[in-house]
Scaffold this motif. Sequence first.
Motif, mmCIF file in Angstrom:
data_model
loop_
_atom_site.group_PDB
_atom_site.id
_atom_site.type_symbol
_atom_site.label_atom_id
_atom_site.label_comp_id
_atom_site.label_asym_id
_atom_site.label_seq_id
_atom_site.Cartn_x
_atom_site.Cartn_y
_atom_site.Cartn_z
ATOM 1 N N ILE A 44 -21.492 -11.012 56.536
ATOM 2 C CA ILE A 44 -22.910 -11.121 56.893
ATOM 3 C C ILE A 44 -23.481 -12.401 56.302
ATOM 4 C CG2 ILE A 44 -25.173 -10.042 56.690
ATOM 5 C CD1 ILE A 44 -23.748 -7.354 56.421
ATOM 6 N N ASN A 45 -24.042 -13.244 57.161
ATOM 7 C CA ASN A 45 -24.670 -14.478 56.687
ATOM 8 C C ASN A 45 -26.087 -14.147 56.233
ATOM 9 O OD1 ASN A 45 -25.795 -17.033 56.300
ATOM 10 N ND2 ASN A 45 -24.552 -17.944 57.916
ATOM 11 N N GLN A 46 -26.302 -14.203 54.927
ATOM 12 C CA GLN A 46 -27.593 -13.831 54.353
ATOM 13 C C GLN A 46 -28.447 -15.055 54.019
ATOM 14 O OE1 GLN A 46 -26.217 -11.356 51.054
ATOM 15 N NE2 GLN A 46 -26.628 -9.534 52.269
ATOM 16 N N ARG A 47 -28.273 -16.127 54.791
ATOM 17 C CA ARG A 47 -28.990 -17.362 54.488
ATOM 18 C C ARG A 47 -30.507 -17.155 54.523
ATOM 19 N NH1 ARG A 47 -27.026 -22.217 57.928
ATOM 20 N NH2 ARG A 47 -25.121 -21.448 56.939
ATOM 21 N N ARG A 48 -30.992 -16.436 55.533
ATOM 22 C CA ARG A 48 -32.434 -16.223 55.644
ATOM 23 C C ARG A 48 -32.949 -15.375 54.482
ATOM 24 N NH1 ARG A 48 -35.754 -17.495 59.467
ATOM 25 N NH2 ARG A 48 -34.017 -18.080 60.821
ATOM 26 N N GLU A 49 -32.180 -14.356 54.106
ATOM 27 C CA GLU A 49 -32.600 -13.508 52.981
ATOM 28 C C GLU A 49 -32.613 -14.311 51.676
ATOM 29 O OE1 GLU A 49 -30.452 -12.766 55.252
ATOM 30 O OE2 GLU A 49 -31.144 -10.901 56.208
ATOM 31 N N VAL A 50 -31.596 -15.170 51.491
ATOM 32 C CA VAL A 50 -31.546 -16.013 50.297
ATOM 33 C C VAL A 50 -32.728 -16.973 50.277
ATOM 34 C CG1 VAL A 50 -30.249 -17.821 49.112
ATOM 35 C CG2 VAL A 50 -29.040 -15.858 50.076
ATOM 36 N N ALA A 51 -33.080 -17.530 51.438
ATOM 37 C CA ALA A 51 -34.221 -18.450 51.527
ATOM 38 C C ALA A 51 -35.518 -17.743 51.149
ATOM 39 C CB ALA A 51 -34.320 -19.021 52.935
ATOM 40 N N LEU A 109 -29.239 -23.533 48.279
ATOM 41 C CA LEU A 109 -29.666 -23.023 46.976
ATOM 42 C C LEU A 109 -29.831 -24.167 45.973
ATOM 43 C CD1 LEU A 109 -30.077 -20.518 45.096
ATOM 44 C CD2 LEU A 109 -27.636 -20.677 44.600
ATOM 45 N N ILE A 110 -28.868 -25.074 45.918
ATOM 46 C CA ILE A 110 -28.934 -26.208 44.987
ATOM 47 C C ILE A 110 -30.144 -27.073 45.286
ATOM 48 C CG2 ILE A 110 -27.770 -28.325 44.261
ATOM 49 C CD1 ILE A 110 -25.102 -26.892 44.904
ATOM 50 N N ASP A 111 -30.336 -27.389 46.545
ATOM 51 C CA ASP A 111 -31.444 -28.251 46.954
ATOM 52 C C ASP A 111 -32.782 -27.626 46.594
ATOM 53 O OD1 ASP A 111 -32.633 -30.475 48.112
ATOM 54 O OD2 ASP A 111 -32.715 -29.566 50.098
ATOM 55 N N ALA A 112 -32.927 -26.320 46.876
ATOM 56 C CA ALA A 112 -34.197 -25.641 46.610
ATOM 57 C C ALA A 112 -34.476 -25.511 45.116
ATOM 58 C CB ALA A 112 -34.195 -24.264 47.271
ATOM 59 N N ILE A 123 -24.513 -31.300 38.995
ATOM 60 C CA ILE A 123 -23.677 -30.220 38.466
ATOM 61 C C ILE A 123 -23.375 -29.200 39.555
ATOM 62 C CG2 ILE A 123 -23.592 -28.289 36.841
ATOM 63 C CD1 ILE A 123 -25.260 -29.987 34.910
ATOM 64 N N GLY A 124 -24.390 -28.861 40.350
ATOM 65 C CA GLY A 124 -24.205 -27.894 41.424
ATOM 66 C C GLY A 124 -23.196 -28.366 42.457
ATOM 67 N N MET A 125 -23.270 -29.644 42.817
ATOM 68 C CA MET A 125 -22.356 -30.167 43.831
ATOM 69 C C MET A 125 -20.925 -30.267 43.290
ATOM 70 S SD MET A 125 -24.151 -30.266 46.442
ATOM 71 C CE MET A 125 -22.898 -30.945 47.533
ATOM 72 N N ILE A 126 -20.784 -30.538 41.985
ATOM 73 C CA ILE A 126 -19.441 -30.547 41.386
ATOM 74 C C ILE A 126 -18.829 -29.145 41.447
ATOM 75 C CG2 ILE A 126 -18.170 -30.800 39.224
ATOM 76 C CD1 ILE A 126 -20.120 -33.076 38.500
ATOM 77 N N GLU A 127 -19.634 -28.138 41.062
ATOM 78 C CA GLU A 127 -19.165 -26.749 41.131
ATOM 79 C C GLU A 127 -18.802 -26.374 42.568
ATOM 80 O OE1 GLU A 127 -18.970 -24.133 38.888
ATOM 81 O OE2 GLU A 127 -19.454 -25.313 37.115
ATOM 82 N N ILE A 135 -16.162 -19.985 58.599
ATOM 83 C CA ILE A 135 -16.801 -19.061 57.656
ATOM 84 C C ILE A 135 -17.087 -19.764 56.334
ATOM 85 C CG2 ILE A 135 -16.442 -16.964 56.293
ATOM 86 C CD1 ILE A 135 -14.797 -15.883 58.681
ATOM 87 N N LEU A 136 -16.123 -20.573 55.862
ATOM 88 C CA LEU A 136 -16.299 -21.304 54.616
ATOM 89 C C LEU A 136 -17.453 -22.295 54.731
ATOM 90 C CD1 LEU A 136 -15.441 -22.159 51.763
ATOM 91 C CD2 LEU A 136 -13.776 -23.714 52.813
ATOM 92 N N GLN A 137 -17.575 -22.980 55.859
ATOM 93 C CA GLN A 137 -18.635 -23.954 56.033
ATOM 94 C C GLN A 137 -20.006 -23.289 55.962
ATOM 95 O OE1 GLN A 137 -18.212 -27.375 56.157
ATOM 96 N NE2 GLN A 137 -20.401 -27.168 55.749
ATOM 97 N N ASP A 138 -20.142 -22.105 56.538
ATOM 98 C CA ASP A 138 -21.402 -21.362 56.445
ATOM 99 C C ASP A 138 -21.715 -21.012 54.996
ATOM 100 O OD1 ASP A 138 -21.935 -21.426 59.134
ATOM 101 O OD2 ASP A 138 -20.998 -19.490 59.564
ATOM 102 N N GLU A 139 -20.700 -20.601 54.254
ATOM 103 C CA GLU A 139 -20.885 -20.236 52.852
ATOM 104 C C GLU A 139 -21.298 -21.452 52.025
ATOM 105 O OE1 GLU A 139 -18.454 -17.797 49.352
ATOM 106 O OE2 GLU A 139 -17.393 -18.548 51.124
ATOM 107 N N LEU A 140 -20.663 -22.588 52.273
ATOM 108 C CA LEU A 140 -21.001 -23.811 51.543
ATOM 109 C C LEU A 140 -22.433 -24.258 51.838
ATOM 110 C CD1 LEU A 140 -17.700 -25.862 52.031
ATOM 111 C CD2 LEU A 140 -18.443 -24.664 49.963
ATOM 112 N N THR A 141 -22.851 -24.101 53.097
ATOM 113 C CA THR A 141 -24.223 -24.476 53.459
ATOM 114 C C THR A 141 -25.234 -23.613 52.720
ATOM 115 O OG1 THR A 141 -23.483 -25.183 55.660
ATOM 116 C CG2 THR A 141 -25.830 -24.775 55.380
#
Length: 246
Positions: free
Chosen positions: A71-78, A221-224, A127-131, A210-216
């Motif tokens: 389940i892509n929870q991008r909207r819920e995370v936003a 999250l990092i940007d916000a 730091i976030g992008m390195i992780e 699927i991985l690309q969606d997760e990375l996005t």
Amino acid sequence: MDRASVGGLLLAIFGIIIGQSIDGGRLSSLIQPSAFIIVICGTFGAVLLQSTLFNFMNAFHKLRYVFIEPINQRREVAEEILEWSSLVRKDGILSLEPLMTQSTDPFIQKSLRLVIDGVQPETIKDIGMIELNQYEISQRNAIKVWDSAGGYSPTIGILAAVIGLIHVMENLSDPSLLGSGIAVAFVSTIYGVGLANLVFIPIANKLKTILQDELTNYEMLIDALAAIANGDHTIVVEDRLASYLS
């Protein structure tokens, strides 16, 4: 259940069965256990040789996501991030501390801790992008197992075909054994090419999506959080999040 994955696999199998039977071919002629064992064992043996055991096992662990769509929870995370931004505007950065302890995601915990500790926004991003980069490398190493299987499988199929032809040559004096040997040779090639192009490579490509969606999601999250650490207004944070949701 991912209908596209299940439907695609069933359609491929159905097409092979129908195509085989249209001209009077028998389905049983495509079933050659010896050829299947050679192709499967040879393919995954070669993949295991080039991979670490952790990546090999992780590849099979991720296989479930091909058929059980995450389940892509991008909207819920936003929406949750917007709540964090409003909370910070109202009660200050330290109001995020209880949220950090409640989260079960190590990446979110670490990112929130950086914000709470007053780390500069650019440093939070770095730091976030390195992780995130290290996580991506780990996941792509697992996905590479399926990519490699798709590369090795046709060649192993040819190897099995040659073995079948060797049996044919060994039994030239007994015509009754020639048919089965030739069948194994040709079916081995079908197994190798079929598994590569109908199973292994599609699985790898599906996992990459699927991985690309997760990375996005994590990039969002990092940007916000960097924007929140910078003191940006909630409206600005919302506008940044909207770019990821469009």
